[in-house]
Design an enzyme around this catalytic site. Structure first.
Site, PDB file in Angstrom:
ATOM      1  N   SER A   7       0.844  -1.204   0.000  1.00 47.21           N
ATOM      2  CA  SER A   7       0.000   0.000   0.000  1.00 47.21           C
ATOM      3  C   SER A   7       0.874   1.247   0.000  1.00 47.21           C
ATOM      4  CB  SER A   7      -0.916  -0.015   1.226  1.00 47.21           C
ATOM      5  OG  SER A   7      -0.177  -0.301   2.389  1.00 47.21           O
ATOM      6  N   GLU A   9       0.979   5.496   1.013  1.00 45.31           N
ATOM      7  CA  GLU A   9       0.345   6.557   1.809  1.00 45.31           C
ATOM      8  C   GLU A   9       0.605   7.933   1.202  1.00 45.31           C
ATOM      9  OE1 GLU A   9       0.570   6.179   6.120  1.00 45.31           O
ATOM     10  OE2 GLU A   9       1.134   8.296   6.240  1.00 45.31           O
ATOM     11  N   ASP A 100      -1.451  13.623  16.861  1.00 46.35           N
ATOM     12  CA  ASP A 100      -0.604  14.449  17.731  1.00 46.35           C
ATOM     13  C   ASP A 100      -1.149  15.853  17.715  1.00 46.35           C
ATOM     14  OD1 ASP A 100       1.454  12.561  18.486  1.00 46.35           O
ATOM     15  OD2 ASP A 100       2.028  12.588  16.371  1.00 46.35           O
ATOM     16  N   PHE A 207      12.543  14.610  11.809  1.00 42.11           N
ATOM     17  CA  PHE A 207      11.262  13.931  11.934  1.00 42.11           C
ATOM     18  C   PHE A 207      11.417  12.635  12.745  1.00 42.11           C
ATOM     19  CE2 PHE A 207       7.738  11.387   9.982  1.00 42.11           C
ATOM     20  CZ  PHE A 207       6.721  12.126  10.576  1.00 42.11           C
ATOM     21  N   HIS A 257       4.036  -1.040   3.559  1.00 43.07           N
ATOM     22  CA  HIS A 257       3.242   0.192   3.406  1.00 43.07           C
ATOM     23  C   HIS A 257       4.258   1.316   3.191  1.00 43.07           C
ATOM     24  CE1 HIS A 257      -0.112   2.997   4.252  1.00 43.07           C
ATOM     25  NE2 HIS A 257       0.757   3.700   4.969  1.00 43.07           N
TER      26      HIS A 257
HETATM   27  P1  FAD Z   1      -2.177   5.382  20.692  1.00 38.44           P
HETATM   28  O1  FAD Z   1      -2.269   3.963  20.268  1.00 38.44           O
HETATM   29  O2  FAD Z   1      -3.326   5.976  21.419  1.00 38.44           O
HETATM   30  O3  FAD Z   1      -0.866   5.525  21.576  1.00 38.44           O
HETATM   31  C1  FAD Z   1      -0.360   6.802  21.943  1.00 38.44           C
HETATM   32  C2  FAD Z   1       0.514   6.689  23.183  1.00 38.44           C
HETATM   33  O4  FAD Z   1      -0.313   6.442  24.338  1.00 38.44           O
HETATM   34  C3  FAD Z   1       1.521   5.538  23.157  1.00 38.44           C
HETATM   35  O5  FAD Z   1       2.665   5.976  23.830  1.00 38.44           O
HETATM   36  C4  FAD Z   1       0.824   4.428  23.918  1.00 38.44           C
HETATM   37  O6  FAD Z   1       1.760   3.523  24.500  1.00 38.44           O
HETATM   38  C5  FAD Z   1       0.070   5.239  24.979  1.00 38.44           C
HETATM   39  N1  FAD Z   1      -1.183   4.598  25.445  1.00 38.44           N
HETATM   40  C6  FAD Z   1      -2.155   4.094  24.663  1.00 38.44           C
HETATM   41  N2  FAD Z   1      -3.191   3.664  25.421  1.00 38.44           N
HETATM   42  C7  FAD Z   1      -2.854   3.948  26.713  1.00 38.44           C
HETATM   43  C8  FAD Z   1      -3.503   3.782  27.964  1.00 38.44           C
HETATM   44  N3  FAD Z   1      -4.725   3.248  28.058  1.00 38.44           N
HETATM   45  N4  FAD Z   1      -2.858   4.206  29.086  1.00 38.44           N
HETATM   46  C9  FAD Z   1      -1.624   4.761  29.009  1.00 38.44           C
HETATM   47  N5  FAD Z   1      -0.963   4.966  27.835  1.00 38.44           N
HETATM   48  C10 FAD Z   1      -1.566   4.553  26.719  1.00 38.44           C
HETATM   49  N6  FAD Z   1      -0.992  11.097  12.830  1.00 38.44           N
HETATM   50  C11 FAD Z   1      -1.943  11.937  12.376  1.00 38.44           C
HETATM   51  O7  FAD Z   1      -2.211  12.966  13.012  1.00 38.44           O
HETATM   52  N7  FAD Z   1      -2.626  11.688  11.220  1.00 38.44           N
HETATM   53  C12 FAD Z   1      -2.410  10.574  10.495  1.00 38.44           C
HETATM   54  O8  FAD Z   1      -3.054  10.384   9.454  1.00 38.44           O
HETATM   55  C13 FAD Z   1      -1.413   9.652  10.939  1.00 38.44           C
HETATM   56  N8  FAD Z   1      -1.172   8.511  10.269  1.00 38.44           N
HETATM   57  C14 FAD Z   1      -0.294   7.595  10.789  1.00 38.44           C
HETATM   58  C15 FAD Z   1      -0.146   6.351  10.158  1.00 38.44           C
HETATM   59  C16 FAD Z   1       0.722   5.401  10.660  1.00 38.44           C
HETATM   60  C17 FAD Z   1       0.850   4.068   9.962  1.00 38.44           C
HETATM   61  C18 FAD Z   1       1.486   5.680  11.839  1.00 38.44           C
HETATM   62  C19 FAD Z   1       2.451   4.664  12.388  1.00 38.44           C
HETATM   63  C20 FAD Z   1       1.333   6.902  12.474  1.00 38.44           C
HETATM   64  C21 FAD Z   1       0.443   7.861  11.985  1.00 38.44           C
HETATM   65  N9  FAD Z   1       0.232   9.079  12.613  1.00 38.44           N
HETATM   66  C22 FAD Z   1      -0.719   9.956  12.142  1.00 38.44           C
HETATM   67  C23 FAD Z   1       1.008   9.435  13.804  1.00 38.44           C
HETATM   68  C24 FAD Z   1       0.290   9.029  15.117  1.00 38.44           C
HETATM   69  O9  FAD Z   1      -0.899   9.755  15.248  1.00 38.44           O
HETATM   70  C25 FAD Z   1       1.242   9.311  16.262  1.00 38.44           C
HETATM   71  O10 FAD Z   1       2.285   8.385  16.247  1.00 38.44           O
HETATM   72  C26 FAD Z   1       0.605   9.431  17.640  1.00 38.44           C
HETATM   73  O11 FAD Z   1       1.565   9.992  18.514  1.00 38.44           O
HETATM   74  C27 FAD Z   1       0.148   8.122  18.241  1.00 38.44           C
HETATM   75  O12 FAD Z   1      -0.932   7.623  17.594  1.00 38.44           O
HETATM   76  P2  FAD Z   1      -1.495   6.133  17.933  1.00 38.44           P
HETATM   77  O13 FAD Z   1      -2.703   5.958  17.141  1.00 38.44           O
HETATM   78  O14 FAD Z   1      -0.423   5.134  17.833  1.00 38.44           O
HETATM   79  O15 FAD Z   1      -1.865   6.361  19.485  1.00 38.44           O
END
Ligand code: FAD
Length: 276
Positions: A7, A9, A100, A207, A257
Site C-alpha cells: 500500500s 500513503e 498528535d 522527523f 506500506h
Molecule cells: P495510541 O495507540 O493511542 O498511543 C499513543 C501513546 O499512548 C503511546 O505511547 C501508547 O503507549 C500510549 N497509550 C495508549 N493507550 C494507553 C492507555 N490506556 N494508558 C496509558 N498509555 C496509553 N498522525 C496523524 O495525526 N494523522 C495521520 O493520518 C497519521 N497517520 C499515521 C499512520 C501510521 C501508519 C502511523 C504509524 C502513524 C500515523 N500518525 C498519524 C502518527 C500518530 O498519530 C502518532 O504516532 C501518535 O503519537 C500516536 O498515535 P497512535 O494511534 O499510535 O496512538
C-alpha cells in the site's frame, strides 16, 4: 513476482499545485497496482475535507482508498459525522489513530487513545470498516516502556482492529522482535512494516527524532557525510532500504506500506528493485 499486502500513503495537499503534483504521483503509482492507498488526516479534523476529496479521487480511478481518522482534538459528534461521511461515500477501510496535537493547542478532545477510537468506530458502525491501527517496533516516544506500549497495542486489537501498520524503522531486527512479542501476547492480526524511503537527511533526522524512529549511527554518519549531495543520499538510501525490505519480505512480513510523501520516484524504484 512477490505476493503481499502493498500500500501507498499520501497526505492531502494544501494547494492546487500540490494537488496537481499528487495527481501525477497517483497516476504513476496506480500502475503498480497496490492493494490500497491511504490518506492522512490532521488533528481535530483540520484536513477532513481534503482527506476525503483525495480519497474520492483515488476511488474514482477504481482503487481502494483508506482515509485515516485521528481522534485527538475531536468530539464524539465530529468523529461520528466523519464516519458517516466515509460510509456514505462507500469507504470501507480506515486507519484509526490518536494523532498528535499541533504545538500551542491544548484541547485533547473526548477520546484519549486510539484504542478508544477503535472501540467507538466498532460501536457506531459495527463491521463496516476494515480498521488498521499504528504500532511501534521501536516504541512510541510517549510510552513509559516497551511493555506498556505493547499493552496499548493489544488494547487496540482487542477493541476490534483488523490490521496494523508500523511506524517506519531502519532496523529489521526491531520489527522481527516486535512481531515475536506480539505473537507471544496472543495477537494475530497482520503487522505490515511502514517503509520511509530516504530523500533527504536533515529533514528525516528531525522527523525521526520526533516520532521515535531510530536512524542507526552508521547510517546517520554516512548520510551526514554526503552534505548537500542529494543524489548520493538517495542512492545510499535506496540501497539500504531495498536490502531491509528484501529481508523483511524474505522473513515473513505480510507486505509493505510505503510512506510516499506524495512523490513517486523513490517508491517506484524500490518497488522495481524488490521485484514486486
Ligand atoms: P495510541 O495507540 O493511542 O498511543 C499513543 C501513546 O499512548 C503511546 O505511547 C501508547 O503507549 C500510549 N497509550 C495508549 N493507550 C494507553 C492507555 N490506556 N494508558 C496509558 N498509555 C496509553 N498522525 C496523524 O495525526 N494523522 C495521520 O493520518 C497519521 N497517520 C499515521 C499512520 C501510521 C501508519 C502511523 C504509524 C502513524 C500515523 N500518525 C498519524 C502518527 C500518530 O498519530 C502518532 O504516532 C501518535 O503519537 C500516536 O498515535 P497512535 O494511534 O499510535 O496512538
Amino acid at each position: 513476482m512477490r505476493k503481499g499486502d502493498f500500500s501507498f500513503e499520501f497526505f492531502p495537499p494544501k494547494t492546487d499545485e500540490g494537488m496537481q503534483k499528487l495527481r501525477a504521483t497517483k497516476a504513476q503509482l496506480e500502475q503498480l497496482k497496490p492493494r490500497f492507498f491511504s490518506v492522512t488526516y490532521g488533528a481535530g479534523g483540520s484536513t477532513r475535507d481534503r482527506t476525503l476529496d483525495t480519497v474520492l479521487e483515488i476511488q474514482k480511478d477504481g482503487f481502494e482508498a483508506a482515509p485515516h481518522l485521528s481522534c485527538i482534538g475531536s468530539t464524539r459528534a465530529n468523529l461520528l459525522e466523519t464516519l458517516q461521511l466515509y460510509k456514505a461515500n462507500g469507504i470501507r477501510h480506515t486507519v484509526a489513530l490518536r494523532g498528535d496535537l499541533p504545538s500551542g493547542l491544548v484541547d485533547f478532545g473526548e477520546l484519549r487513545y486510539a484504542s478508544e477510537l477503535v472501540e467507538f468506530i466498532r460501536k457506531e458502525t459495527g463491521d463496516w470498516f476494515h480498521i488498521e491501527v499504528a504500532c511501534y517496533p521501536e516504541m512510541h516516544p510517549q510510552a513509559r516502556s516497551p511493555q506498556d506500549d505493547l499493552n496499548a497495542f493489544k488494547r487496540k486489537v482487542d477493541a476490534g482492529a483488523s490490521g496494523a501498520i508500523t511506524q517506519y524503522f531502519y532496523n529489521a531486527d526491531a520489527y522481527f522482535r516486535f512481531v515475536d512479542e506480539v505473537c507471544g501476547a496472543g495477537i494475530s492480526i497482520p503487522i505490515v512494516p511502514g517503509i520511509m524511503p530516504i530523500a533527504t537527511f536533515t529533514q528525516l533526522a528531525r522527523f525521526s527524532e520526533m516520532c521515535g524512529a531510530e536512524i542507526p549511527r552508521w547510517m546517520r554518519l554516512k548520510l551526514a557525510s554526503y552534505g548537500d549531495d542529494r543524489a548520493s543520499i538517495r542512492s545510499f538510501g535506496l540501497d539500504v532500504v531495498t536490502d531491509m525490505c528484501d529481508r523483511l519480505l524474505e522473513q515473513g512480513a505480510p507486505g509493505l506500506h510505503f510512506y510516499t510523501l506524495n512523490a513517486a520516484g523513490l517508491t517506484t524504484t524500490l518497488w522495481q528493485r524488490l521485484g514486486l
